[in-house]
Design an enzyme around this catalytic site. Structure first.
Site, PDB file in Angstrom:
ATOM      1  N   LYS A 197       5.824 -27.402 -13.264  1.00 42.72           N
ATOM      2  CA  LYS A 197       6.940 -27.317 -14.200  1.00 42.72           C
ATOM      3  C   LYS A 197       8.218 -27.109 -13.411  1.00 42.72           C
ATOM      4  O   LYS A 197       8.510 -26.010 -12.936  1.00 42.72           O
ATOM      5  CB  LYS A 197       6.778 -26.183 -15.213  1.00 42.72           C
ATOM      6  CG  LYS A 197       7.795 -26.323 -16.369  1.00 42.72           C
ATOM      7  CD  LYS A 197       8.084 -25.028 -17.074  1.00 42.72           C
ATOM      8  CE  LYS A 197       9.175 -24.223 -16.420  1.00 42.72           C
ATOM      9  NZ  LYS A 197      10.513 -24.869 -16.489  1.00 42.72           N
ATOM     10  N   GLY A 256      11.098 -17.405  -8.742  1.00 40.48           N
ATOM     11  CA  GLY A 256      12.186 -17.211  -9.685  1.00 40.48           C
ATOM     12  C   GLY A 256      12.569 -15.752  -9.755  1.00 40.48           C
ATOM     13  O   GLY A 256      12.363 -14.988  -8.807  1.00 40.48           O
ATOM     14  N   GLY A 302       9.054 -13.216 -13.386  1.00 36.55           N
ATOM     15  CA  GLY A 302       7.813 -13.020 -12.639  1.00 36.55           C
ATOM     16  C   GLY A 302       6.910 -11.998 -13.285  1.00 36.55           C
ATOM     17  O   GLY A 302       5.680 -12.142 -13.323  1.00 36.55           O
ATOM     18  N   GLU A 324       7.099 -15.219  -5.771  1.00 39.22           N
ATOM     19  CA  GLU A 324       8.223 -15.099  -4.824  1.00 39.22           C
ATOM     20  C   GLU A 324       9.456 -14.898  -5.682  1.00 39.22           C
ATOM     21  O   GLU A 324       9.914 -15.822  -6.354  1.00 39.22           O
ATOM     22  CB  GLU A 324       8.327 -16.346  -3.945  1.00 39.22           C
ATOM     23  CG  GLU A 324       9.217 -16.145  -2.727  1.00 39.22           C
ATOM     24  CD  GLU A 324      10.633 -16.627  -2.940  1.00 39.22           C
ATOM     25  OE1 GLU A 324      11.487 -15.764  -3.241  1.00 39.22           O
ATOM     26  OE2 GLU A 324      10.886 -17.825  -2.820  1.00 39.22           O
ATOM     27  N   CYS A 377      17.497 -16.943  -2.746  1.00 43.37           N
ATOM     28  CA  CYS A 377      16.975 -15.593  -2.961  1.00 43.37           C
ATOM     29  C   CYS A 377      17.116 -14.702  -1.739  1.00 43.37           C
ATOM     30  O   CYS A 377      17.094 -13.479  -1.865  1.00 43.37           O
ATOM     31  CB  CYS A 377      15.523 -15.652  -3.420  1.00 43.37           C
ATOM     32  SG  CYS A 377      14.501 -16.740  -2.438  1.00 43.37           S
TER      33      CYS A 377
END
Length: 505
Positions: free
Chosen positions: A196, A249, A254, A272, A306
């Site tokens: 996705k 994300g 998460g 992650e 990130c």
């Protein structure tokens, strides 16, 4: 839908010659591009100007069910998991060749969909995707177990076997890189999958599905369902026939992925998540190098990364000169059209993220931090934000605690090594950190003391296919890249038999 898309693309090309032909906007399930079950579509937006690029099929639970069914059939009965590793590797290498043959088109897709620099896509993101595929292609026929020296009269060995059907949920900041960070090791392991892509950036993922089929990846092995997190993403996370979910994300999402996995079939999860990474600059660091690394650490990819070095701690002996050089370089940083090769920074990926960053900047001003430069949007069209640096930021300020995910730096002064370590660790995140010093004793002390998954010494963003990457604390668990990533898509099975004349016989 195809005719409508063709007309829309012609109209886009009328205002911008950089817009590539949008060839794939449907879901990719079991080797075919198909409309969503409900026939819904959603808009994907050009962040340079807020205009619609294309309408993309919107996947929902029913579409995820079809994709998982195809992936399950391909895993349970198809050739991919049973194929010799070198054959999987050959197909993956062909996939990599096709990526390189389409590099301009793929880089352009990520530029118009995510605001990424076109020059960077051509030089870095797309070539590295091909390199990553080849790295794991080379590992596909080197998946080995171990022979065990048992403590009794038993012979034991282990096998490594693919975990099964994997759900990959990928973010919008690196559409190409994160697609292959997930897909490449899972392919090498022999897994099948449902991917996705982020709803903000679905276009390159659908193109990669086309290239995978062209390379010879069997039907059902890679399925791509574009859609939204609360619908398509949630359906993948909670699906009883998905054996593992790999998610990159936000920490908030998460947590929801993990809860869905736990309350369904207790599937494996790799997360992650967010980061608020410190960069520690000691007195002996080279000022030009340090300011360059600090600026790149927060402005690379518009700060939408990130591991951005968003908290910069500078030792007091060089702080004043460091601040002066840093601000001058930030003011000279070029922000504009990501197709312009002279531009350093394009637009934020979408309106929502753009507005979130600006709101954090206003929080910083209200909380009393000193705005040294930037702090506002650039122009009146698109989602451009000037490089922003705050000084005199307190540890409990929102801009210091929260992941902003944009070109906003907090710059602070420190005195001692102990203070730097304490302040660097004063965060709920633990993804990455940077250390700038010529003193090897400082390097050893600080790198062992900081709670983060990767420490960069006298460098930053030093990623490599062979180097595992992941977080501590609320930055998640599991590792991407390296052999560690391959192993997370493999079960370990132990096989034990008695030795001749053992009491077990």
């Amino acid at each position: 839908m195809a005719a409508n898309q063709s007309n829309a693309n012609k109209s886009l090309k009328a205002y911008d010659e950089h817009i590539p032909e949008i060839k794939f906007t449907k879901l990719f399930i079991n080797g075919k591009f198909v409309d969503s079950v409900k026939g819904r579509t959603f808009e994907t937006i050009d962040p340079r100007n807020g205009k619609v690029i294309a309408r993309v099929a919107e996947g929902d639970k029913e579409d995820v069910d079809l994709a998982v069914k195809a992936a399950r059939q391909a895993f349970d009965h198809g050739p991919w998991p049973r194929m010799p590793g070198y054959q999987r590797g050959r197909i993956m290498s062909k996939f990599a060749d096709l990526i390189e043959e389409n590099i301009n088109e793929l880089a352009a897709l990520d530029t118009v969909d995510a605001g990424k620099l076109f020059s960077m896509g051509k030089a870095l993101d797309i070539p590295q995707a091909a390199t990553m595929l080849r790295y794991y292609a080379g590992a596909a026929d080197k998946i080995h177990g171990e022979v065990l020296k048992m403590s009794r009269e038993l012979h034991g060995y282990t096998l490594r076997e693919p975990v099964g059907v994997v759900g990959h949920i990928i973010p919008w900041n690196f559409p190409t890189t994160m697609f292959f960070v997930k897909v490449a090791p899972a392919l090498a392991a022999g897994c099948t999958m449902v991917v996705k892509p982020a709803e903000q950036t679905p276009l390159s993922a659908l193109f990669y599905a086309h290239l995978a089929k062209k390379a010879g990846v069997p039907d059902g092995v890679i399925n791509v369902v574009a859609g939204f997190g609360p619908t398509a993403g949630a359906a993948i996370s909670s699906h009883m026939d998905v054996d593992m979910v790999s998610f990159t994300g936000s920490t908030e999402v998460g947590r929801m992925v993990m809860q869905a996995a736990a309350t369904s079939n207790l599937k494996q999860v790799s997360l992650e998540l967010g980061g608020k990474s410190p960069l520690i600059v000691f007195d002996d660091a080279n000022l030009d190098t340090a300011t360059d690394l600090a600026l790149t650490g927060i402005l690379f990819n518009k700060g939408e990364i990130c591991v951005a070095g968003s908290r910069v701690y500078v030792q007091e002996g060089i702080y004043e000169e460091f601040e002066k050089k840093l601000v001058a370089k930030a003011k000279a940083w070029s922000v504009g059209d990501p197709f312009d090769p002279n531009v350093h920074q394009g637009p934020q990926a979408g309106k929502k993220q753009f507005e979130k960053i600006l709101s954090y900047i206003e929080h910083g001003k209200r909380e009393g931090a000193t705005l040294l430069t930037g702090g506002e949007r650039l122009g009146t069209e698109g989602y451009y934000i000037k490089p922003t640096i705050f000084a005199n930021v307190k540890e409990d300020n929102m801009i210091m605690k929260d992941e902003i995910f944009g070109p906003v730096m907090s710059l602070m002064k420190f005195k001692t090594v102990e203070e730097a370590i304490k302040r660097a660790n004063y965060t709920r995140y633990g993804l990455a950190a940077g250390i700038l010093t010529k003193n090897i004793d400082l390097v050893n002390t600080v790198s062992r003391s900081i709670q983060a998954g990767v420490i960069w010494v006298n460098c930053y963003f030093a990623f490599d296919n062979d180097c595992p990457y992941g977080g501590y604390k609320m930055s998640g668990f599991g590792r991407d890249l390296g052999v560690d990533a391959l192993y997370k898509y493999l079960h370990v099975k132990s096989v034990v038999t008695p030795i001749y004349n053992s009491p077990w016989l």
